[in-house]
Write an enzyme that holds these catalytic residues in place. Structure first.
Site, PDB file in Angstrom:
ATOM      1  N   SER A 191       0.914  -1.202  -0.048  1.00 60.18           N
ATOM      2  CA  SER A 191       0.139  -0.096  -0.105  1.00 60.18           C
ATOM      3  C   SER A 191       1.056   1.106   0.122  1.00 60.18           C
ATOM      4  O   SER A 191       1.880   1.089   0.377  1.00 60.18           O
ATOM      5  CB  SER A 191      -0.977   0.038   1.168  1.00 60.18           C
ATOM      6  OG  SER A 191      -1.320   1.212   1.343  1.00 60.18           O
ATOM      7  N   TYR A 242      -2.037  -1.199  10.497  1.00 58.88           N
ATOM      8  CA  TYR A 242      -1.994  -1.415   9.028  1.00 58.88           C
ATOM      9  C   TYR A 242      -0.839  -0.935   8.318  1.00 58.88           C
ATOM     10  O   TYR A 242      -0.163  -1.629   7.707  1.00 58.88           O
ATOM     11  CB  TYR A 242      -3.290  -0.711   8.431  1.00 58.88           C
ATOM     12  CG  TYR A 242      -3.428  -1.067   6.760  1.00 58.88           C
ATOM     13  CD1 TYR A 242      -4.129  -2.065   6.523  1.00 58.88           C
ATOM     14  CD2 TYR A 242      -2.931  -0.161   5.927  1.00 58.88           C
ATOM     15  CE1 TYR A 242      -3.994  -2.372   5.035  1.00 58.88           C
ATOM     16  CE2 TYR A 242      -3.215  -0.193   4.640  1.00 58.88           C
ATOM     17  CZ  TYR A 242      -3.662  -1.243   4.250  1.00 58.88           C
ATOM     18  OH  TYR A 242      -4.097  -1.769   2.745  1.00 58.88           O
TER      19      TYR A 242
HETATM   20  N1  LIG Z   1      -8.615  -1.036  -1.185  1.00 59.12           N
HETATM   21  C1  LIG Z   1      -7.791  -0.202  -0.774  1.00 59.12           C
HETATM   22  O1  LIG Z   1      -7.626   0.988  -0.360  1.00 59.12           O
HETATM   23  C2  LIG Z   1      -6.154  -0.543  -0.931  1.00 59.12           C
HETATM   24  C3  LIG Z   1      -5.139   0.188  -0.909  1.00 59.12           C
HETATM   25  C4  LIG Z   1      -3.980  -0.137  -0.989  1.00 59.12           C
HETATM   26  C5  LIG Z   1      -3.482  -1.660  -0.641  1.00 59.12           C
HETATM   27  N2  LIG Z   1      -4.943  -2.596  -0.556  1.00 59.12           N
HETATM   28  C6  LIG Z   1      -4.542  -3.912  -0.308  1.00 59.12           C
HETATM   29  O2  LIG Z   1      -5.011  -4.715  -1.341  1.00 59.12           O
HETATM   30  C7  LIG Z   1      -5.248  -5.969  -0.822  1.00 59.12           C
HETATM   31  C8  LIG Z   1      -6.783  -6.506  -1.395  1.00 59.12           C
HETATM   32  O3  LIG Z   1      -7.696  -5.709  -0.537  1.00 59.12           O
HETATM   33  P1  LIG Z   1      -8.863  -5.054  -1.325  1.00 59.12           P
HETATM   34  O4  LIG Z   1      -8.900  -3.665  -1.111  1.00 59.12           O
HETATM   35  O5  LIG Z   1      -9.304  -5.811  -2.467  1.00 59.12           O
HETATM   36  O6  LIG Z   1      -9.997  -5.358   0.034  1.00 59.12           O
HETATM   37  P2  LIG Z   1     -11.353  -6.435  -0.109  1.00 59.12           P
HETATM   38  O7  LIG Z   1     -11.719  -6.437   1.528  1.00 59.12           O
HETATM   39  O8  LIG Z   1     -12.150  -6.419  -1.039  1.00 59.12           O
HETATM   40  O9  LIG Z   1     -10.314  -8.151  -0.146  1.00 59.12           O
HETATM   41  C9  LIG Z   1      -9.697  -8.637   0.608  1.00 59.12           C
HETATM   42  C10 LIG Z   1      -9.672 -10.239   0.168  1.00 59.12           C
HETATM   43  O10 LIG Z   1      -8.913 -10.721   1.076  1.00 59.12           O
HETATM   44  C11 LIG Z   1      -9.528 -11.807   1.668  1.00 59.12           C
HETATM   45  N3  LIG Z   1      -8.920 -12.166   2.854  1.00 59.12           N
HETATM   46  C12 LIG Z   1      -8.839 -11.829   4.123  1.00 59.12           C
HETATM   47  N4  LIG Z   1      -8.545 -12.330   5.185  1.00 59.12           N
HETATM   48  C13 LIG Z   1      -8.047 -13.522   4.618  1.00 59.12           C
HETATM   49  C14 LIG Z   1      -7.865 -14.777   4.904  1.00 59.12           C
HETATM   50  N5  LIG Z   1      -7.254 -14.892   6.320  1.00 59.12           N
HETATM   51  N6  LIG Z   1      -7.061 -15.748   4.195  1.00 59.12           N
HETATM   52  C15 LIG Z   1      -7.501 -15.538   2.916  1.00 59.12           C
HETATM   53  N7  LIG Z   1      -8.005 -14.523   2.382  1.00 59.12           N
HETATM   54  C16 LIG Z   1      -8.363 -13.556   3.175  1.00 59.12           C
HETATM   55  C17 LIG Z   1     -11.035 -11.469   1.944  1.00 59.12           C
HETATM   56  O11 LIG Z   1     -11.848 -12.649   2.045  1.00 59.12           O
HETATM   57  C18 LIG Z   1     -11.400 -10.543   0.582  1.00 59.12           C
HETATM   58  O12 LIG Z   1     -11.618 -11.404  -0.476  1.00 59.12           O
HETATM   59  C19 LIG Z   1      -5.056  -5.990   0.498  1.00 59.12           C
HETATM   60  O13 LIG Z   1      -3.639  -6.609   0.754  1.00 59.12           O
HETATM   61  C20 LIG Z   1      -5.043  -4.500   0.813  1.00 59.12           C
HETATM   62  O14 LIG Z   1      -4.232  -4.012   2.055  1.00 59.12           O
HETATM   63  C21 LIG Z   1      -6.115  -2.118  -0.583  1.00 59.12           C
HETATM   64  C1  LIG Z   2      -6.507   0.823   6.344  1.00 57.78           C
HETATM   65  C2  LIG Z   2      -7.465   0.140   5.649  1.00 57.78           C
HETATM   66  C3  LIG Z   2      -7.268   0.348   4.004  1.00 57.78           C
HETATM   67  C4  LIG Z   2      -6.281   1.246   3.686  1.00 57.78           C
HETATM   68  C5  LIG Z   2      -6.080   1.564   2.238  1.00 57.78           C
HETATM   69  C6  LIG Z   2      -4.997   2.014   1.842  1.00 57.78           C
HETATM   70  O1  LIG Z   2      -3.968   0.846   1.639  1.00 57.78           O
HETATM   71  C7  LIG Z   2      -4.386   2.907   2.768  1.00 57.78           C
HETATM   72  C8  LIG Z   2      -3.938   4.112   2.056  1.00 57.78           C
HETATM   73  C9  LIG Z   2      -3.376   4.992   2.861  1.00 57.78           C
HETATM   74  C10 LIG Z   2      -2.723   6.317   2.867  1.00 57.78           C
HETATM   75  C11 LIG Z   2      -2.603   6.629   1.626  1.00 57.78           C
HETATM   76  C12 LIG Z   2      -1.736   7.880   1.115  1.00 57.78           C
HETATM   77  C13 LIG Z   2      -1.457   8.213   0.058  1.00 57.78           C
HETATM   78  C14 LIG Z   2      -0.992   9.261  -0.238  1.00 57.78           C
HETATM   79  C15 LIG Z   2      -0.642   9.578  -1.650  1.00 57.78           C
HETATM   80  O2  LIG Z   2      -1.296  10.884  -2.016  1.00 57.78           O
HETATM   81  C16 LIG Z   2       0.953   9.906  -2.201  1.00 57.78           C
HETATM   82  O3  LIG Z   2       1.320  11.001  -1.298  1.00 57.78           O
HETATM   83  C17 LIG Z   2       1.724   8.826  -1.730  1.00 57.78           C
HETATM   84  C18 LIG Z   2       3.014   8.863  -2.340  1.00 57.78           C
HETATM   85  C19 LIG Z   2       3.942   7.832  -1.725  1.00 57.78           C
HETATM   86  C20 LIG Z   2       5.112   7.705  -2.489  1.00 57.78           C
HETATM   87  O4  LIG Z   2       5.309   7.963  -3.421  1.00 57.78           O
HETATM   88  O5  LIG Z   2       6.133   7.654  -1.416  1.00 57.78           O
END
Ligand SMILES: NC(=O)c1ccc[n+]([C@@H]2O[C@H](COP(=O)([O-])OP(=O)(O)OC[C@H]3O[C@@H](n4cnc5c(N)ncnc54)[C@H](O)[C@@H]3O)[C@@H](O)[C@H]2O)c1
Ligand SMILES: CCCCC[C@H](O)/C=C/C=C\C=C\C=C\[C@@H](O)[C@@H](O)CCCC(=O)O
Length: 257
Positions: free
Chosen positions: A138, A151
């Site tokens: 992330s 997180y």
């Molecule tokens: N959506 C965002 O804002 C965002 C941003 C950055 C990174 N991410 C990352 O992307 C990845 C996917 O998340 P998403 O946004 O699709 O969310 P989501 O909740 O839609 O999907 C997550 C999936 O992971 C599965 N999961 C959770 N725990 C599990 C376990 N113990 N075993 C197997 N599967 C499991 C859930 O059932 C779900 O299908 C995550 O690692 C999340 O941290 C999401």
């Molecule tokens: C907490 C559960 C879901 C979290 C979703 C996601 O993973 C969280 C993101 C949190 C913060 C995001 C910050 C984004 C900042 C951008 O605008 C940018 O400034 C980041 C640039 C990063 C870089 O290039 O070093």
């Protein structure tokens, strides 16, 4: 020229980003095994994908990635069906700040264990065919986020693992490449926050509104960088609503620290 990617294993593929990655891979003719802890959502995604792409192209494994045995069994089931896994995507994750132990276990420990399982299978120096390991972290793994500190810690840990593996001088002889995807907030279930899931909830929501929300499609475009390009080792792809996707790589600037 890199090995052609024919097969992939995606954790957390029942919904959200993992589902998007799996569909994009299937669109490219890549066979996909996706694993998820949600049995019924996973089954219905599998049914839909099978009707679109064919029974032989996709499989779902009901799997809790926090059980290393369960993860290994699921990975081995994919190897059994497809012969080999060329692309490992450690995507399963949660964002609930009230679940520290589970958060570290899913977001960090399981992603490392998934990477190690894939590495042992893929490594060319032990008879494998090489491959790519993509960890979904992330932007919260690159910058501090005070309303989601646990997180954030799990994702910083994963980015640290990525850097370490990508900088391994033996990665090349093993035929391995490591990529890391770092999206900002994206329109999936994980951002359905409430006061129990985030510290400083109101401030967190304001931050989210200020920086905007990625579409799943925009993040899938960033993810496909790791599939469409030959030399991706060490790449970190960020995806933000302001700037779209960007590729960064400090390993290509300097081989070691
Ligand atoms: N959506 C965002 O804002 C965002 C941003 C950055 C990174 N991410 C990352 O992307 C990845 C996917 O998340 P998403 O946004 O699709 O969310 P989501 O909740 O839609 O999907 C997550 C999936 O992971 C599965 N999961 C959770 N725990 C599990 C376990 N113990 N075993 C197997 N599967 C499991 C859930 O059932 C779900 O299908 C995550 O690692 C999340 O941290 C999401
Ligand atoms: C907490 C559960 C879901 C979290 C979703 C996601 O993973 C969280 C993101 C949190 C913060 C995001 C910050 C984004 C900042 C951008 O605008 C940018 O400034 C980041 C640039 C990063 C870089 O290039 O070093």
């Amino acid at each position: 020229m890199q090995q052609l990617i024919r097969t992939a294993f995606v954790t957390g593929g029942a919904q959200g980003l993992g589902r998007g990655f799996s569909k994009a891979l299937l669109d490219r003719g890549i066979k996909v095994c996706f694993a998820d802890v949600q049995a019924s959502v996973g089954k219905s995604t599998e049914t839909e994908f099978k009707s679109l792409y064919g029974d032989d192209k996709v499989m779902f494994c009901h799997c809790d990635v926090t059980s290393v045995n369960n993860l290994e069994d699921s990975f081995n089931a994919a190897v059994k069906k497809f012969g080999h896994v060329d692309l490992m995507v450690n995507n399963a994750g949660i964002g609930d700040e009230s679940k520290l132990v589970q958060m570290i276990s899913i977001n960090l420990t399981a992603a490392i264990q998934g990477s190690q399982i894939a590495l042992e299978h893929m490594r060319k120096d032990k008879g494998g065919r090489g491959g790519r390991i993509i960890n979904v972290a992330s932007t919260a793994g690159l910058i501090g986020v005070y309303f989601s500190p646990r997180y954030c810690a799990s994702k910083f840990g994963l980015v640290g693992y990525h850097h370490s593996m990508a900088s391994n001088p033996h990665a090349k002889e093993m035929g391995l490449q490591f990529g890391c995807l770092c999206p900002a907030f994206t329109d999936t279930a994980i951002i359905n926050f409430d006061e129990t899931k985030m510290d400083y909830y109101d401030e967190g929501l304001k931050f989210l509104e200020a920086i905007g929300i990625n579409t799943v499609d925009a993040v899938v475009d960033g993810f496909m960088h790791f599939v469409d390009n030959d030399d991706i080792n060490g790449d970190i792809v960020t995806v933000t609503a302001q700037r779209g996707f960007q590729v960064k790589n400090k390993h290509k600037r300097k081989a070691h620290l």
